[in-house]
Design an enzyme around this catalytic site. Sequence first.
Site, short mmCIF file in Angstrom:
data_model
loop_
_atom_site.label_atom_id
_atom_site.label_comp_id
_atom_site.label_asym_id
_atom_site.label_seq_id
_atom_site.Cartn_x
_atom_site.Cartn_y
_atom_site.Cartn_z
N ASP A 97 40.62 29.53 60.60
CA ASP A 97 40.93 29.23 59.19
C ASP A 97 40.09 28.02 58.76
O ASP A 97 38.97 27.81 59.25
CB ASP A 97 42.44 29.00 59.04
N LYS A 174 38.52 35.58 55.49
CA LYS A 174 39.63 35.20 54.60
C LYS A 174 39.04 34.34 53.51
O LYS A 174 38.30 33.37 53.80
CB LYS A 174 40.69 34.43 55.39
N ASP A 176 39.66 32.02 50.23
CA ASP A 176 40.67 31.22 49.53
C ASP A 176 40.24 30.92 48.09
O ASP A 176 39.16 31.31 47.65
CB ASP A 176 40.91 29.93 50.35
N GLU A 209 44.32 34.59 47.02
CA GLU A 209 44.45 33.84 45.76
C GLU A 209 45.93 33.62 45.43
O GLU A 209 46.27 33.35 44.29
CB GLU A 209 43.62 34.46 44.63
N TRP A 210 46.77 33.73 46.47
CA TRP A 210 48.19 33.34 46.45
C TRP A 210 49.05 34.16 45.49
O TRP A 210 50.14 33.74 45.12
CB TRP A 210 48.32 31.84 46.12
N GLY A 211 48.53 35.31 45.05
CA GLY A 211 49.32 36.15 44.15
C GLY A 211 49.22 35.74 42.70
O GLY A 211 49.90 36.30 41.83
N ASP A 212 48.37 34.75 42.40
CA ASP A 212 48.30 34.20 41.05
C ASP A 212 48.09 35.24 39.96
O ASP A 212 48.73 35.22 38.93
CB ASP A 212 47.17 33.16 40.96
N ASP A 231 51.78 29.64 50.18
CA ASP A 231 51.84 29.48 51.64
C ASP A 231 53.27 29.54 52.19
O ASP A 231 54.19 28.94 51.64
CB ASP A 231 51.22 28.14 52.04
C1 GLA Z 1 45.45 27.61 51.54
C2 GLA Z 1 45.79 28.97 52.13
C3 GLA Z 1 46.32 28.79 53.53
C4 GLA Z 1 45.29 28.06 54.39
C5 GLA Z 1 44.92 26.74 53.74
C6 GLA Z 1 43.76 26.07 54.44
O1 GLA Z 1 46.58 26.84 51.32
O2 GLA Z 1 46.73 29.64 51.34
O3 GLA Z 1 46.66 30.03 54.10
O4 GLA Z 1 44.16 28.88 54.53
O5 GLA Z 1 44.54 26.92 52.38
O6 GLA Z 1 43.41 24.87 53.84
#
Ligand code: GLA
Length: 411
Positions: A97, A174, A176, A209-212, A231
């Site tokens: 990550d 992945k 972000d 993109e966290w579901g935004d 997260d």
């Molecule tokens: C975001 C992502 C996490 C992780 C962190 C790393 O918060 O949602 O899953 O990858 O960044 O900084």
Amino acid sequence: MKMKRFSACDFFVIPLLLFIICFSSPFISASRLLQSDIHEVHRRSLLANGLGATPQMGWNSWNHFNCMVNETIVRQTADALVSTGLAKLGYRYVNIDDCWAELNRTSEGKLIGNKVTFPSGIKALADYVHSKGLKLGIYSDAGFYTCSKRMPGSLHHEEIDAKTFAEWGIDYLKYDNCYNDGSKPTVRYPVMTRALMKAGRPIFFSLCEWGDMHPATWGAHVGNSWRTTGDITDDWKSMVSRADMNEVFADYARPGGWNDPDMLEIGNGGMTHNEYVVHFSLWSVSKAPLLIGCDVSNIAKDTMEILANKEVIQVNQDPLGVQAKKVRYEGDLEIWAGPLSGYRTVIVLVNRGPTRLPITALWEDIELPVDTVVKARDLWKHKTLSKSFKNQLTAETDSHACKMFILTPIS
Ligand code: GLA
């Protein structure tokens, strides 16, 4: 036989006629239709990488190691995935990550592994991970920096980064969403999709993109999975709330593209054994990525018992690829259910409340025809129940615990 000779008339008049026909009004809608078909084909092929037929399985460094990840940890994790037998069960992606790169690109504009924590370079690490029969994943960001701000993002560097990843032998990205330019993910993410498609190596593309912007509604054209939530943290409330947010988008999951409620916390110590069993059961039926988030090199026996439950993994990896839904809940008692291949149905009975209680799954709720007689396999006890069931199944369920069954019609 005489051949027909083409006259000048054929060369000029026929194309002209064709031109007029094509653009005259009765044909306009047909030609538009054709154009939109072509556009559709193009959009579908934006991510024709053939990956993600079932949800991805593996390990990711973030939940346990955060920015403390280094090449030794990655190598040891690859070794441990093999020696514990987890790799054989399907956990094949070893994903680094955030925090793996130098803050500055090279003079050629390339990303480069952090010289202190990844001194051998990422290519050497990929070679090592591949030599173990595993795949290496990496992390970047559709912005100027990644979320840690310790390394650059790939915004405006998509092609060179995708090419670099392919050269190194990366199998998974992945991607972000931190420190971006304010434009929509629907604008920034497809740029990386195209770059990956051009890079000449199939690379699993995990959108984060966290579901935004409800990526479930557009993610299938752009990536192989998409985060539907912010997260996860290593506690019950965070875990069940991720499962709930993810459930809403169940209809969008399918082979090639999966909803992602974030990585597993099992083995990190913040939940009870039963709570972690619920975590794994819900991720399994939700066809969520099964990305281990603990320290596999020092894995405890009870953590192994959960992560290595073959029957629960098989539900997640079932070829039908249909995400289960929360079909009914009454207060703290919930029934999750979904179809599996072979006319089977998986159910998870979840007790979110403080006391042990019976939970009943009614056939009408889980979409089994009434009067169907089934046998029930308890996936956590590894036992097929001796009696058969008709119209309903009831099981006593502890507080913050679940029961998980596969129902198979007998007749
Ligand atoms: C975001 C992502 C996490 C992780 C962190 C790393 O918060 O949602 O899953 O990858 O960044 O900084």
